[in-house]
Every structure is written in C-alpha cells, then in structure tokens.
Scaffold this active site. Structure first.
Site, PDB file in Angstrom:
ATOM      1  N   HIS A  69      52.022  46.582  29.547  1.00 38.96           N
ATOM      2  CA  HIS A  69      51.839  45.271  30.045  1.00 38.96           C
ATOM      3  C   HIS A  69      51.213  44.592  28.890  1.00 38.96           C
ATOM      4  CE1 HIS A  69      50.360  42.249  32.895  1.00 38.96           C
ATOM      5  NE2 HIS A  69      49.210  41.993  32.215  1.00 38.96           N
ATOM      6  N   ASP A 124      44.276  40.590  44.875  1.00 34.86           N
ATOM      7  CA  ASP A 124      44.374  40.073  43.367  1.00 34.86           C
ATOM      8  C   ASP A 124      45.212  38.928  43.367  1.00 34.86           C
ATOM      9  OD1 ASP A 124      44.405  39.687  40.476  1.00 34.86           O
ATOM     10  OD2 ASP A 124      46.538  40.133  40.982  1.00 34.86           O
ATOM     11  N   ARG A 155      41.368  31.882  41.243  1.00 42.08           N
ATOM     12  CA  ARG A 155      40.874  31.540  40.019  1.00 42.08           C
ATOM     13  C   ARG A 155      41.458  30.433  39.045  1.00 42.08           C
ATOM     14  NH1 ARG A 155      41.898  36.842  37.773  1.00 42.08           N
ATOM     15  NH2 ARG A 155      40.950  36.163  35.754  1.00 42.08           N
ATOM     16  N   SER A 164      41.999  42.294  37.411  1.00 41.10           N
ATOM     17  CA  SER A 164      43.316  41.846  38.121  1.00 41.10           C
ATOM     18  C   SER A 164      44.543  42.559  37.480  1.00 41.10           C
ATOM     19  CB  SER A 164      43.355  40.152  37.738  1.00 41.10           C
ATOM     20  OG  SER A 164      44.428  39.773  37.713  1.00 41.10           O
ATOM     21  N   LYS A 218      46.801  45.787  39.553  1.00 37.33           N
ATOM     22  CA  LYS A 218      48.449  45.584  39.911  1.00 37.33           C
ATOM     23  C   LYS A 218      49.118  46.924  39.178  1.00 37.33           C
ATOM     24  CE  LYS A 218      48.438  41.471  38.252  1.00 37.33           C
ATOM     25  NZ  LYS A 218      47.815  40.398  38.282  1.00 37.33           N
TER      26      LYS A 218
HETATM   27  N1  URA Z   1      47.157  38.388  34.131  1.00 39.59           N
HETATM   28  C1  URA Z   1      46.966  38.824  35.156  1.00 39.59           C
HETATM   29  O1  URA Z   1      47.753  39.556  35.846  1.00 39.59           O
HETATM   30  N2  URA Z   1      45.589  38.479  35.694  1.00 39.59           N
HETATM   31  C2  URA Z   1      44.601  37.634  34.855  1.00 39.59           C
HETATM   32  O2  URA Z   1      43.733  37.484  35.521  1.00 39.59           O
HETATM   33  C3  URA Z   1      45.191  37.293  33.792  1.00 39.59           C
HETATM   34  C4  URA Z   1      46.456  37.547  33.332  1.00 39.59           C
END
Ligand code: URA
Length: 439
Positions: free
Chosen positions: A82, A161, A168, A183, A187
């Site tokens: 990621h 999320d 947010r 967050s 995932k």
């Molecule tokens: N990417 C995400 O998935 N969440 C965040 O809070 C910031 C970047």
C-alpha cells in the site's frame, strides 16, 4: 452509554476503552450514531491523538464493520503493498504482476485519485473495458488464475472506514496519524493477507510533509499489523518530486508498459524493485534483498511479469490491443512544451505543483464525484540533478483545452528551481522500517 459521553472523554484528552470505541464505530456503521457526532469524535481524535491501544481498537472496529475476505482458496503466500499516495506513483501497476510472477498472491484493493495524488483505479480505467468493481469472488478467481488483481474497495469491505473517510474529507480531519493509520490498516487487514509492505511517502507531494511524521505514520501502521500477526515492512520514500517521468492516467499506463518491458525510469524502478523485494522476503520466497532482486529482475527480463500484467488486464475485461499497442490509449489533442527559462541544474521539481497542474488539466479530481480525462497530464518530466539549457523542455503538457493549459502553466511556473550549483543527490529511500527495528 451515550455518544456524547465518549466524545467528551476524548475531548478532555482521556483514552477511550476498546468497548467504547467498538460501540461508537458499530453505531456509526449502523446509522444509529449520526454524522455530526462522528465528526465531533473525529475532531477530538485529531486534536487529542490516541494511544497505540486505542488506534488498534479503532482499526479492529472498522475492519470488523464488514466482511473479511476469505483467502483460504489461495495456496500461495498472500502479500499486498500500500502506498500513502503521490504524484506519478504507478508502482502498483508494475509491482503487482511482477511479484505475482515470482509466486506471490497479490490481492490489491486500490483507490481513486483525490486531491493532488493520483489513483491506481483511474489509471487502470484508461484501458478500455478494464473493470474495477468486481465481486470479491471474481477478485479471488482472477488472483488464482494470474497471481494478482487490482480493483476498488467494495461496499462490504470496512464500510465504516468508507463512510468515515468521506466525512473526514469534509470536516478537516484527514491528516491525523491515528485516523489515517486506522483507515488504511482496517481495509488492508480486511483483505486477509499474510503480510503487507507499506510505501510511506514524505515530501511536497505527500500527505506527510516531513520525514518525522512519515516515520511516525509508518511505525504506527507497522505496530497495528504486527499486533495482528501480519508480516510488516515499510519504506519511507521521497515524494518531493514526481515518481517517474509521467503524471496522468493513460500516460502512466504507457510508462508502466515501458517499465514492464525493461525501459522504466531509474527512480520508478528503484522504488518498485525495493518494495517488490520486501514482498518476496515477507512471502518467504527469498532470503535476502540480493536474491529477491535477482528473482524479480529475471521475471522482468524474461517477459513473465509483462505477461502477468496482460493476463490481469484481460481477466478484468480490458481490451488487450491497447496494451499491445499503447499508442491507441486515449491521447490529448494538444502537446505543449514547457521550456527552461535559464541554464543550469534542476534543483527542484515540486510534486505538489505538478499535481495541481494535472488536476486543472483534468487528470485528477477536486471532489469525489468529478469525472476525469484519461488522456491529459504531463510527460517527459525532468529530474533533479538534470542539466538543462535555456529553452530545453522541462516537460510536455498533454491538454484538451487551451484555457486549462494556461492555468496549468501558472502552477508549473512555481514548480522548478534551476541553479548553476550541482544539487545534493536525492535519497529515494530514506529508511526501511520493520517491527521493532529501524535500519
Ligand atoms: N488513505 C486512506 O485510505 N485513508 C486515509 O485516511 C488516508 C489515505
């Protein structure tokens, strides 16, 4: 329990219990707690922070708000990567098939571009027919057939999320280390992999503007993953200047095809190879970075990595003739050189300004519902340390609208610094961070 009691507790700087966090997130996910109370809690977390235990509890609560992918049908070691996002970051497109061709299963749920950072899904969707909204069953079938699949987050995966991230975005609570960590990790943990390699970017084109904050974000995410039994590694990488030589969706697919055929730019290949090698180490398929890099290089050289990419595109419904002949990909009507205004060495190519120029051209979005133009963007971007003469092109603008070209130039005017002094070389990878160690 009342939501306001939990909000008040965090507002006053106290640590919340696991039960309180779970109760609040469950209530938000089932709509019994409204957006205004979730926003208040997000702001209290933003201002007061969270302990490591609270961050883990928040991550777990969001992760369990939806399904956990059942990856038991996959026999290979399952590792994902990621990136926290940047300009010209097409690493996932090269890395997923490359690592898959070495025998790793790579289930990659990616995002769209928002703000100045580009999104992997937008890049893939510039290939006509490529579907990014498959079911989890189809996703797993593709991984079984070609080793990797890249698609979007489904509605059933960490839905709390998805809801909270949108909230947010409009309440000034995105750049918070506890909230970003929970967050991303909720995932990624719901993907149910054995391990995860993080590319945590720092610099002008990244969420984290300095190395210290990037390091804090990386160690926070590593601790969460490690506490849940996942193999974790993070690289802290430079995002002061764009990665590679292109920014823009179809242009980045063309650069990906070049990279998979052995002619990727040096910075892009260095970061891709380093992240990929760390994935092979986590998968137990190599003992050290040298062996891992040799394996990856042989898969690039033999064309196996490119074959895996092509197979993934076909399995996602993409028209492979656009990969066999990338000049068929959407292209812009106007190509405009942006020239150097003096002689000297490039000291800065400001990723944020390049990102803004791409947005005004139409390659990115100002808000989530906006359409993007796959054809537009920037190519041939010079690198810091390059020596240029007055009038040489610093980059090539791909535009479909003359007014937007002019607007983009107003950002490009702030992107470059040129001097007769030789600049310090860029350190692309500042650190490799593993659980409880920092090399
Ligand atoms: N990417 C995400 O998935 N969440 C965040 O809070 C910031 C970047």
């Amino acid at each position: 329990m009342l939501p306001q009691w939990i909000i008040e507790k965090k507002r006053d700087g106290e640590a919340l219990t696991k039960k309180e966090i779970q109760w609040f997130i469950n209530g938000y996910a089932d709509n019994s707690i409204p957006d205004y109370q979730m926003s208040a809690l997000a702001m209290a977390i933003f201002l007061r922070g969270m302990t490591p235990g609270e961050i883990t509890a928040l991550t777990e609560a969001m992760m369990h708000s939806g399904e956990i992918v059942d990856t038991s049908s996959l026999s290979a070691p399952i590792i994902d990567k990621h990136s926290t996002g940047g300009i010209g970051d097409k690493v996932s497109l090269i890395l997923a098939p490359l690592v898959a061709s070495c025998g790793v299963a790579v289930p990659m749920l990616s995002g769209r571009g928002l703000g100045i950072t580009g999104g992997t899904l937008d890049k893939l969707e510039s290939i006509p027919g490529y579907k990014t909204n498959l079911s989890i069953t189809e996703f797993l079938e593709i991984i079984d057939k070609c080793g990797c699949s890249i698609m979007g987050q489904t509605d059933t995966l960490a839905p709390a999320d998805k809801k909270l991230y949108a909230l947010r975005d409009v309440t000034g609570t995105v750049p918070s280390i506890p909230l970003i960590s929970a967050s991303i990790m909720s995932k990624k943990l719901a993907e149910n992999t054995h391990g995860l390699v993080l590319d945590v970017k720092w610099g002008k084109g990244a969420f984290m503007k300095n190395v210290e904050d990037a390091r804090k974000l990386a160690t926070t995410m590593i601790d969460i993953g490690n506490s849940m039994g996942k193999g974790m590694t993070a690289l802290l990488t430079d995002m002061n200047q764009p990665l590679g030589k292109t920014a823009g969706n179809a242009l980045e697919v063309i650069e990906t095809v070049d990279a998979l055929q052995g002619s990727g730019p040096a910075d892009l290949m260095k970061i891709t190879m380093a992240l990929s090698a760390e994935m092979l180490l986590l998968a137990g398929l190599a003992n050290d970075m040298t062996a891992a890099t040799a394996q990856l290089q042989s898969k690039l050289d033999s064309g196996h990595a490119f074959e895996a990419f092509k197979k993934m595109v076909i399995l996602h419904g993409g028209d492979i003739s656009y990969i066999d002949n990338p000049s068929k990909l959407p292209s812009a009507a106007n190509l405009v050189h942006y020239p150097a205004n003096e002689n000297g060495f490039i000291h800065e190519v400001n990723a944020e300004m390049i990102g803004r120029a791409c947005i005004v051209l139409g390659a990115g979005r100002k808000n989530v519902d906006e359409n993007i133009d796959p054809a537009v963007g920037i190519s041939g971007i010079v690198k810091t340390g390059d020596n240029v003469s007055k009038g040489d092109p610093l980059l090539l603008i791909h535009s479909n609208n003359a007014r937007k070209t002019e607007e983009a130039k107003s950002f490009l005017d702030k992107a470059f610094s040129i001097s007769t002094e030789t600049p310090e070389p860029t350190v692309l990878i500042i650190s490799t961070i593993k659980p409880n160690e920092d090399k």
